[in-house]
Design a protein around this motif. Structure first.
Motif, PDB file in Angstrom:
ATOM      1  N   ALA A 273       0.800  -1.220   0.000  1.00 41.82           N
ATOM      2  CA  ALA A 273       0.000   0.000   0.000  1.00 41.82           C
ATOM      3  C   ALA A 273       0.836   1.276   0.000  1.00 41.82           C
ATOM      4  CB  ALA A 273      -0.925   0.014   1.210  1.00 41.82           C
ATOM      5  N   ALA A 274       0.294   2.295  -0.661  1.00 41.02           N
ATOM      6  CA  ALA A 274       0.826   3.655  -0.579  1.00 41.02           C
ATOM      7  C   ALA A 274      -0.120   4.450   0.307  1.00 41.02           C
ATOM      8  CB  ALA A 274       0.897   4.278  -1.971  1.00 41.02           C
ATOM      9  N   ILE A 275       0.429   5.089   1.346  1.00 37.42           N
ATOM     10  CA  ILE A 275      -0.375   5.819   2.318  1.00 37.42           C
ATOM     11  C   ILE A 275      -0.039   7.299   2.262  1.00 37.42           C
ATOM     12  CG2 ILE A 275       1.320   5.448   4.158  1.00 37.42           C
ATOM     13  CD1 ILE A 275      -0.922   5.378   6.164  1.00 37.42           C
ATOM     14  N   SER A 276      -1.035   8.136   2.510  1.00 35.04           N
ATOM     15  CA  SER A 276      -0.808   9.571   2.644  1.00 35.04           C
ATOM     16  C   SER A 276      -1.386  10.033   3.968  1.00 35.04           C
ATOM     17  CB  SER A 276      -1.458  10.339   1.494  1.00 35.04           C
ATOM     18  OG  SER A 276      -1.247  11.739   1.641  1.00 35.04           O
ATOM     19  N   LEU A 277      -0.628  10.853   4.696  1.00 35.37           N
ATOM     20  CA  LEU A 277      -1.051  11.389   5.987  1.00 35.37           C
ATOM     21  C   LEU A 277      -1.390  12.867   5.845  1.00 35.37           C
ATOM     22  CD1 LEU A 277       1.763   9.812   8.184  1.00 35.37           C
ATOM     23  CD2 LEU A 277      -0.485   8.855   7.666  1.00 35.37           C
ATOM     24  N   GLY A 278      -2.474  13.273   6.483  1.00 38.26           N
ATOM     25  CA  GLY A 278      -2.846  14.687   6.492  1.00 38.26           C
ATOM     26  C   GLY A 278      -2.562  15.296   7.847  1.00 38.26           C
ATOM     27  N   ASN A 279      -3.545  15.967   8.434  1.00 34.33           N
ATOM     28  CA  ASN A 279      -3.385  16.539   9.765  1.00 34.33           C
ATOM     29  C   ASN A 279      -3.412  15.421  10.802  1.00 34.33           C
ATOM     30  OD1 ASN A 279      -3.474  19.239   8.778  1.00 34.33           O
ATOM     31  ND2 ASN A 279      -5.689  19.046   8.586  1.00 34.33           N
ATOM     32  N   ILE A 280      -2.323  15.237  11.523  1.00 35.03           N
ATOM     33  CA  ILE A 280      -2.250  14.122  12.479  1.00 35.03           C
ATOM     34  C   ILE A 280      -1.768  14.586  13.851  1.00 35.03           C
ATOM     35  CG2 ILE A 280      -1.925  12.328  10.730  1.00 35.03           C
ATOM     36  CD1 ILE A 280       1.105  12.452  11.400  1.00 35.03           C
ATOM     37  N   LYS A 281      -1.975  15.846  14.188  1.00 36.65           N
ATOM     38  CA  LYS A 281      -1.443  16.383  15.440  1.00 36.65           C
ATOM     39  C   LYS A 281      -1.935  15.602  16.651  1.00 36.65           C
ATOM     40  CE  LYS A 281      -0.822  20.672  18.011  1.00 36.65           C
ATOM     41  NZ  LYS A 281      -1.051  22.148  18.026  1.00 36.65           N
TER      42      LYS A 281
ATOM     43  N   THR B 254       5.119   6.015   1.880  1.00 35.91           N
ATOM     44  CA  THR B 254       4.442   7.006   2.717  1.00 35.91           C
ATOM     45  C   THR B 254       4.641   8.396   2.146  1.00 35.91           C
ATOM     46  OG1 THR B 254       4.830   5.672   4.696  1.00 35.91           O
ATOM     47  CG2 THR B 254       4.248   7.975   5.032  1.00 35.91           C
ATOM     48  N   ARG B 255       3.533   9.123   2.010  1.00 34.23           N
ATOM     49  CA  ARG B 255       3.562  10.504   1.532  1.00 34.23           C
ATOM     50  C   ARG B 255       2.632  11.347   2.391  1.00 34.23           C
ATOM     51  NH1 ARG B 255       7.266   8.537  -0.513  1.00 34.23           N
ATOM     52  NH2 ARG B 255       7.944   8.538  -2.698  1.00 34.23           N
ATOM     53  N   GLY B 256       2.632  12.659   2.156  1.00 32.62           N
ATOM     54  CA  GLY B 256       1.743  13.560   2.889  1.00 32.62           C
ATOM     55  C   GLY B 256       1.164  14.596   1.950  1.00 32.62           C
ATOM     56  N   TYR B 257       0.291  14.168   1.056  1.00 30.02           N
ATOM     57  CA  TYR B 257      -0.260  15.093   0.059  1.00 30.02           C
ATOM     58  C   TYR B 257      -1.253  16.065   0.699  1.00 30.02           C
ATOM     59  CZ  TYR B 257       1.844  11.877  -3.278  1.00 30.02           C
ATOM     60  OH  TYR B 257       2.737  11.108  -3.983  1.00 30.02           O
ATOM     61  N   GLY B 258      -2.090  15.579   1.586  1.00 31.91           N
ATOM     62  CA  GLY B 258      -2.976  16.437   2.348  1.00 31.91           C
ATOM     63  C   GLY B 258      -4.165  17.002   1.596  1.00 31.91           C
ATOM     64  N   ASP B 259      -5.059  17.646   2.384  1.00 34.62           N
ATOM     65  CA  ASP B 259      -6.231  18.353   1.880  1.00 34.62           C
ATOM     66  C   ASP B 259      -7.017  17.506   0.884  1.00 34.62           C
ATOM     67  OD1 ASP B 259      -5.906  20.805   3.395  1.00 34.62           O
ATOM     68  OD2 ASP B 259      -4.124  21.140   2.185  1.00 34.62           O
ATOM     69  N   PHE B 260      -7.583  18.135  -0.147  1.00 35.73           N
ATOM     70  CA  PHE B 260      -8.358  17.391  -1.145  1.00 35.73           C
ATOM     71  C   PHE B 260      -7.498  16.390  -1.895  1.00 35.73           C
ATOM     72  CE2 PHE B 260      -6.216  20.484  -3.679  1.00 35.73           C
ATOM     73  CZ  PHE B 260      -5.939  19.816  -4.858  1.00 35.73           C
ATOM     74  N   CYS B 261      -6.199  16.715  -2.059  1.00 40.11           N
ATOM     75  CA  CYS B 261      -5.363  16.032  -3.035  1.00 40.11           C
ATOM     76  C   CYS B 261      -5.292  14.532  -2.802  1.00 40.11           C
ATOM     77  CB  CYS B 261      -3.962  16.646  -3.031  1.00 40.11           C
ATOM     78  SG  CYS B 261      -2.891  16.034  -4.345  1.00 40.11           S
ATOM     79  N   HIS B 262      -5.038  14.111  -1.556  1.00 34.20           N
ATOM     80  CA  HIS B 262      -4.881  12.670  -1.376  1.00 34.20           C
ATOM     81  C   HIS B 262      -6.197  11.919  -1.487  1.00 34.20           C
ATOM     82  CE1 HIS B 262      -4.360  13.462   3.296  1.00 34.20           C
ATOM     83  NE2 HIS B 262      -5.545  13.840   2.880  1.00 34.20           N
ATOM     84  N   TYR B 263      -7.316  12.585  -1.291  1.00 36.48           N
ATOM     85  CA  TYR B 263      -8.603  11.913  -1.492  1.00 36.48           C
ATOM     86  C   TYR B 263      -8.924  11.759  -2.984  1.00 36.48           C
ATOM     87  CZ  TYR B 263      -9.167  12.685   3.484  1.00 36.48           C
ATOM     88  OH  TYR B 263      -8.979  12.681   4.846  1.00 36.48           O
TER      89      TYR B 263
ATOM     90  N   LEU C 105      -4.401   4.386   0.929  1.00 43.90           N
ATOM     91  CA  LEU C 105      -4.810   4.602   2.312  1.00 43.90           C
ATOM     92  C   LEU C 105      -4.568   6.062   2.685  1.00 43.90           C
ATOM     93  CD1 LEU C 105      -5.771   2.784   4.738  1.00 43.90           C
ATOM     94  CD2 LEU C 105      -3.361   2.580   5.360  1.00 43.90           C
ATOM     95  N   VAL C 106      -5.520   6.676   3.398  1.00 38.19           N
ATOM     96  CA  VAL C 106      -5.381   8.043   3.884  1.00 38.19           C
ATOM     97  C   VAL C 106      -5.782   8.085   5.349  1.00 38.19           C
ATOM     98  CG1 VAL C 106      -6.212  10.426   3.719  1.00 38.19           C
ATOM     99  CG2 VAL C 106      -5.818   9.105   1.633  1.00 38.19           C
ATOM    100  N   ILE C 107      -4.968   8.759   6.162  1.00 34.61           N
ATOM    101  CA  ILE C 107      -5.245   8.895   7.593  1.00 34.61           C
ATOM    102  C   ILE C 107      -5.133  10.360   7.983  1.00 34.61           C
ATOM    103  CG2 ILE C 107      -4.370   8.416   9.915  1.00 34.61           C
ATOM    104  CD1 ILE C 107      -3.593   5.643   8.980  1.00 34.61           C
ATOM    105  N   GLU C 108      -6.159  10.850   8.692  1.00 35.54           N
ATOM    106  CA  GLU C 108      -6.140  12.197   9.259  1.00 35.54           C
ATOM    107  C   GLU C 108      -6.863  12.171  10.599  1.00 35.54           C
ATOM    108  OE1 GLU C 108      -6.134  15.808   6.919  1.00 35.54           O
ATOM    109  OE2 GLU C 108      -7.197  14.715   5.340  1.00 35.54           O
ATOM    110  N   SER C 109      -6.349  12.953  11.562  1.00 32.96           N
ATOM    111  CA  SER C 109      -6.965  12.958  12.889  1.00 32.96           C
ATOM    112  C   SER C 109      -7.538  14.309  13.290  1.00 32.96           C
ATOM    113  CB  SER C 109      -5.935  12.522  13.948  1.00 32.96           C
ATOM    114  OG  SER C 109      -4.846  13.426  14.000  1.00 32.96           O
TER     115      SER C 109
END
Length: 257
Positions: free
Chosen positions: A150-158, A179-188, A198-202
């Motif tokens: 899998a390729a995963i992107s992380l957004g806001n994970i504070k 692992t990448r961090g494209y964020g916002d609309f982009c990774h969706y 896979l996308v994870i944001e908290s």
């Protein structure tokens, strides 16, 4: 498949907002801070007004929940969820990673979503039962079922990066292929198109992802909160995957004792 009048209106509202956003992008904006210390610009306010005008002229009895103007007609059967510029900080810093988010909810069920990123050059949309599209082309999520592939992107994970959450996230990151961090609309958008798995944001709110959740699900993906819950008005986190199997693996690791 023929678009409903609701989706046609949402697309028209997104284009109206794009006209406003492009004008302010060319002219520049002044920035002020809201009560929560997040930035807002004239472009945010004007774009939301443009969206509001298009939608409420078409559906005057519908509810409207906007990032800048709040909620009206609470209790209405239909409610529009709007973030005129999701990624205001990117807009201010002159990077193209911002978008307009428009979704329609009937009761507690999200019916459609439009995600328009004008400076990035992508407009995505979806309607229940009609598939997902990016720039008019049908898209599907990937078929990856194993974390190792899998390729995963992380957004806001504070908040996830605190306490046990950090170790659980680290377990996922250590197990994926990339692992990448494209964020916002982009990774969706990328997830819906099979370019990520896979996308994870908290740390977000429903206005950030309501439209995107419909797009990802209609593309064949799974979209929940980090604890596996359904997306709703109180949503503050996301675990999204291209396949049910991959989502289950990631959810199990996030829940691990």
């Amino acid at each position: 498949m023929q678009q409903s009048v609701y989706l046609q209106t949402a697309l028209a509202a997104a284009r109206a907002a794009e006209d406003v956003i492009r004008r302010y992008w060319a002219e520049g904006v002044e920035v002020r801070l809201k009560a929560d210390q997040s930035p807002v610009t004239e472009a945010d306010v004007a774009a939301e007004q443009a969206i509001r005008q298009v939608i409420l002229e078409a559906f005057p009895t519908h509810g409207f929940y906007g990032e800048e103007t709040g909620r009206t007609r609470e209790g209405a059967e239909y409610t529009w969820l709007i973030d005129p510029i999701d990624g205001t900080k990117s807009f201010i810093r002159r990077t193209p990673f911002f978008s307009t988010q428009i979704a329609l909810m009937q009761g507690e069920r999200l019916l459609l979503g439009v995600s328009n990123a004008p400076l990035y050059g992508e407009m995505a949309w979806a309607e229940r039962g009609a598939g997902a599209f990016v720039n008019g082309l049908a898209v599907r999520t990937g078929e990856v079922t194993a974390l190792a592939d899998a390729a995963i992107s992380l957004g806001n994970i504070k908040s996830l990066a605190q306490g046990e959450g950090w170790a659980r996230l680290g377990d996922i990151v250590a197990g994926v292929n990339r692992t990448r961090g494209y964020g916002d609309f982009c990774h969706y958008h990328m997830l819906a198109a099979g370019q990520l798995d896979l996308v994870i944001e908290s740390d977000l709110n429903i206005l950030d992802v309501a439209a995107l959740s419909v797009i990802v699900e209609e593309a064949g993906g799974v979209f929940t909160t980090l604890d596996g819950g359904a997306i709703g008005l109180e949503t503050g986190s996301v675990l999204a995957a291209g396949t049910r199997a991959l989502h289950t693996l990631a959810l199990d690791r996030l829940r691990a004792d």
